[in-house]
Design a protein around this motif. Structure first.
Motif, PDB file in Angstrom:
ATOM      1  N   THR A   1       0.816  -1.212   0.000  1.00 32.40           N
ATOM      2  CA  THR A   1       0.000   0.000   0.000  1.00 32.40           C
ATOM      3  C   THR A   1       0.855   1.268   0.000  1.00 32.40           C
ATOM      4  OG1 THR A   1      -1.802  -1.124   1.145  1.00 32.40           O
ATOM      5  CG2 THR A   1      -1.769   1.263   1.277  1.00 32.40           C
TER       6      THR A   1
ATOM      7  N   THR B   1      -7.435  -3.857  -3.841  1.00 34.79           N
ATOM      8  CA  THR B   1      -8.294  -2.872  -3.188  1.00 34.79           C
ATOM      9  C   THR B   1      -7.554  -1.982  -2.183  1.00 34.79           C
ATOM     10  OG1 THR B   1     -10.334  -4.118  -3.543  1.00 34.79           O
ATOM     11  CG2 THR B   1     -10.287  -2.617  -1.656  1.00 34.79           C
TER      12      THR B   1
ATOM     13  N   SER C   1      -5.505   0.618  -4.008  1.00 35.73           N
ATOM     14  CA  SER C   1      -6.344   1.573  -4.737  1.00 35.73           C
ATOM     15  C   SER C   1      -6.996   2.572  -3.792  1.00 35.73           C
ATOM     16  CB  SER C   1      -7.399   0.826  -5.554  1.00 35.73           C
ATOM     17  OG  SER C   1      -6.796   0.038  -6.562  1.00 35.73           O
ATOM     18  N   LEU C   2      -7.481   2.088  -2.656  1.00 30.06           N
ATOM     19  CA  LEU C   2      -8.095   2.990  -1.677  1.00 30.06           C
ATOM     20  C   LEU C   2      -7.078   4.025  -1.185  1.00 30.06           C
ATOM     21  CD1 LEU C   2     -10.192   0.441   0.427  1.00 30.06           C
ATOM     22  CD2 LEU C   2     -11.108   2.279  -1.003  1.00 30.06           C
TER      23      LEU C   2
ATOM     24  N   ILE D   1      -6.483   7.118  -3.536  1.00 30.35           N
ATOM     25  CA  ILE D   1      -7.571   8.058  -3.836  1.00 30.35           C
ATOM     26  C   ILE D   1      -7.207   9.488  -3.436  1.00 30.35           C
ATOM     27  CG2 ILE D   1      -9.928   8.719  -3.203  1.00 30.35           C
ATOM     28  CD1 ILE D   1     -10.590   5.708  -3.110  1.00 30.35           C
TER      29      ILE D   1
ATOM     30  N   SER E   1      -9.105   2.458 -11.398  1.00 23.02           N
ATOM     31  CA  SER E   1      -8.589   1.325 -10.635  1.00 23.02           C
ATOM     32  C   SER E   1      -8.916   0.000 -11.322  1.00 23.02           C
ATOM     33  CB  SER E   1      -9.185   1.328  -9.226  1.00 23.02           C
ATOM     34  OG  SER E   1      -8.842   0.130  -8.537  1.00 23.02           O
TER      35      SER E   1
ATOM     36  N   SER F   1     -13.357  -3.656  -5.074  1.00 21.47           N
ATOM     37  CA  SER F   1     -14.281  -3.179  -4.051  1.00 21.47           C
ATOM     38  C   SER F   1     -15.048  -1.928  -4.466  1.00 21.47           C
ATOM     39  CB  SER F   1     -13.526  -2.876  -2.757  1.00 21.47           C
ATOM     40  OG  SER F   1     -14.398  -2.322  -1.791  1.00 21.47           O
TER      41      SER F   1
ATOM     42  N   ARG G   1     -16.041   0.223  -2.593  1.00 22.75           N
ATOM     43  CA  ARG G   1     -15.615   1.354  -1.765  1.00 22.75           C
ATOM     44  C   ARG G   1     -14.584   2.228  -2.473  1.00 22.75           C
ATOM     45  NH1 ARG G   1     -14.376  -0.651   4.217  1.00 22.75           N
ATOM     46  NH2 ARG G   1     -13.381  -2.408   3.192  1.00 22.75           N
ATOM     47  N   ILE G   2     -14.013   1.730  -3.547  1.00 25.84           N
ATOM     48  CA  ILE G   2     -13.079   2.540  -4.326  1.00 25.84           C
ATOM     49  C   ILE G   2     -13.811   3.701  -4.997  1.00 25.84           C
ATOM     50  CG2 ILE G   2     -11.507   2.511  -6.327  1.00 25.84           C
ATOM     51  CD1 ILE G   2     -10.993  -0.483  -5.580  1.00 25.84           C
TER      52      ILE G   2
ATOM     53  N   ARG H   1     -13.915  11.010  -4.546  1.00 20.32           N
ATOM     54  CA  ARG H   1     -14.232   9.921  -5.466  1.00 20.32           C
ATOM     55  C   ARG H   1     -14.775  10.421  -6.809  1.00 20.32           C
ATOM     56  NH1 ARG H   1     -13.859   7.721  -0.579  1.00 20.32           N
ATOM     57  NH2 ARG H   1     -13.327   5.505  -0.418  1.00 20.32           N
TER      58      ARG H   1
ATOM     59  N   LYS I   1     -13.442   2.649 -11.787  1.00 16.95           N
ATOM     60  CA  LYS I   1     -12.849   1.307 -11.724  1.00 16.95           C
ATOM     61  C   LYS I   1     -13.476   0.399 -12.771  1.00 16.95           C
ATOM     62  CE  LYS I   1     -15.697  -1.024  -8.199  1.00 16.95           C
ATOM     63  NZ  LYS I   1     -15.900  -2.316  -8.858  1.00 16.95           N
TER      64      LYS I   1
ATOM     65  N   ALA J   1      -9.297  -4.699   3.384  1.00 19.18           N
ATOM     66  CA  ALA J   1     -10.474  -4.057   2.797  1.00 19.18           C
ATOM     67  C   ALA J   1     -11.211  -4.968   1.823  1.00 19.18           C
ATOM     68  CB  ALA J   1     -10.058  -2.755   2.097  1.00 19.18           C
TER      69      ALA J   1
END
Length: 384
Positions: free
Chosen positions: A70, A95, A98-99, A102, A114, A118, A120-121, A130, A135, A167
């Protein structure tokens, strides 16, 4: 005369500078090494198949490896933006990475696509950050519903769950709980493990003792084979489901006979040759398979490379529109590219037909998934 020559030289240099600025620069970070390497390598390979020119503009790709880490993914993103002045970010593979990217994309107003799954991305889109993030993989809820539907249709009443302790696993647990509730499935045990773990004996013993009819493993790449091997060693005879995070041949190789009979939802590309002639993604999925295998060998294609291919298709479609409004290398071009991504309509890709909007930065519908099983060491399409 000497002044004239100097003027010509200066003019030529200025034109060269303008030409360099006019290149579309694409920054890529993928997990080509580390636990997610089986996902990231085909994505990295796929970058080589992306267009080298869009309209009259040359496209330059700068590809970095984040080693499934990460912190490295964030460092890569910052380097691509600050040093290379990229117009768009592609990545990362998983994931968590990618998170973490952001914030970097949003603070620099750089569109990001992405290749991780997920929701949530890209959600909630009420979050201003966002606004810049899109994605290509299917949302977990789409795949979770497909699993729950298959379970309910095949007599499953109780389910055990084991997923990554990150995640990806958390997102899958949340989405599967929703889908299980819809189909009145009873979740009787939940366990977690790390991508780098070498044993899950304790978790598997707890799962087996709960006696579920089926177990869902929410992992990705080759580390997702670990719980399944342990379940087989302990004699679990129920159905085993995986997520679309395992849809590559490395999983088949590592899992061997222990993954025979596995059930999972996947992008249509995984079984492109088995799709019925009228399937809306058959041609576009086959196009990618053909291009990839022509360069990297028969049987080398992976669904994860397909997510990168789709990111390239989206980037190309959006850049074509953005070029009508601004020059690459400028904030105006990045903003126009972001706006154009949000307006992509009816774009067939390797994994589905994309329809983006201000309220949907994933853009796939049910045409983006099929149910498959593993039979005789290969993927088999299940007609629905």
């Amino acid at each position: 005369m000497k002044y004239f020559k100097h003027t010509l030289v200066a003019g030529a240099l200025a034109l060269a500078g303008l030409a360099a600025q006019a290149d579309i620069t694409v920054g890529v970070t993928v997990s080509a090494t580390g636990p997610a390497a089986s996902l990231g390598i085909p994505e990295k390979n796929t970058i080589e198949l992306m267009p080298k020119q869009i309209g009259n503009q040359k496209v330059t790709y700068i590809v970095l490896d984040d080693a499934s880490d990460t912190t490295t993914a964030v460092t890569n993103a910052r380097k691509l933006i600050t040093e290379h002045k990229v117009d768009v970010l592609l990545g990362s593979t998983v994931t968590p990475n990618s998170l973490a990217m952001i914030d970097v994309a949003a603070e620099s107003s750089t569109p990001m696509i992405s290749m991780a799954a997920s929701a949530r991305i890209v959600e909630p889109l009420s979050d201003p950050k966002r606004k810049w993030v899109f994605k290509t993989p299917q949302n977990d809820i789409m795949m979770a519903v497909a699993i729950a539907q298959h379970m309910a249709a095949n007599g499953v009443k109780s389910v055990g769950f084991i997923g990554f302790a990150d995640a990806y696993g958390e997102g899958w647990l949340q989405e599967f709980q929703k889908a299980a509730g819809i189909k009145q499935l009873n979740l009787v045990a939940t366990e977690r493990y790390n991508r780098s773990d070498t044993s899950v004996t304790g978790q598997v013993l707890k799962l087996v003792s709960a006696r579920p009819d089926a177990i869902l493993i929410a992992g990705s790449g080759t580390p997702a084979a670990l719980p399944q091997k342990a379940l087989k060693e302990r004699g679990f005879a129920g159905k085993i489901y995986q997520t679309h995070g395992v849809a590559n041949n490395d999983f088949l190789r590592v899992g061997g006979k222990d993954v025979e009979g596995t059930l999972l939802p996947a992008g249509p590309m995984l079984v492109a040759s088995q799709l019925p002639a009228g399937h809306p993604v058959k041609k576009s999925a086959t196009d990618y398979v053909t291009a990839y295998e022509a360069k990297f060998g028969k049987g080398s294609v992976s669904t994860f490379g397909g997510h990168a291919w789709d990111a390239g298709l989206l980037m190309q479609a959006a850049a074509t529109e953005a070029l009508k409004k601004a020059q690459p290398g400028t904030p105006a071009f990045r903003a126009a590219l972001r706006d154009a991504l949000e307006q992509v309509k009816d774009l067939p890709g390797a994994h589905g037909v994309f329809n983006m909007s201000p309220t949907d930065h994933a853009g796939l519908d049910q045409r983006g998934r099929v149910m498959v099983t593993i039979s005789n060491g290969t993927w088999k399409f299940l007609s629905e």
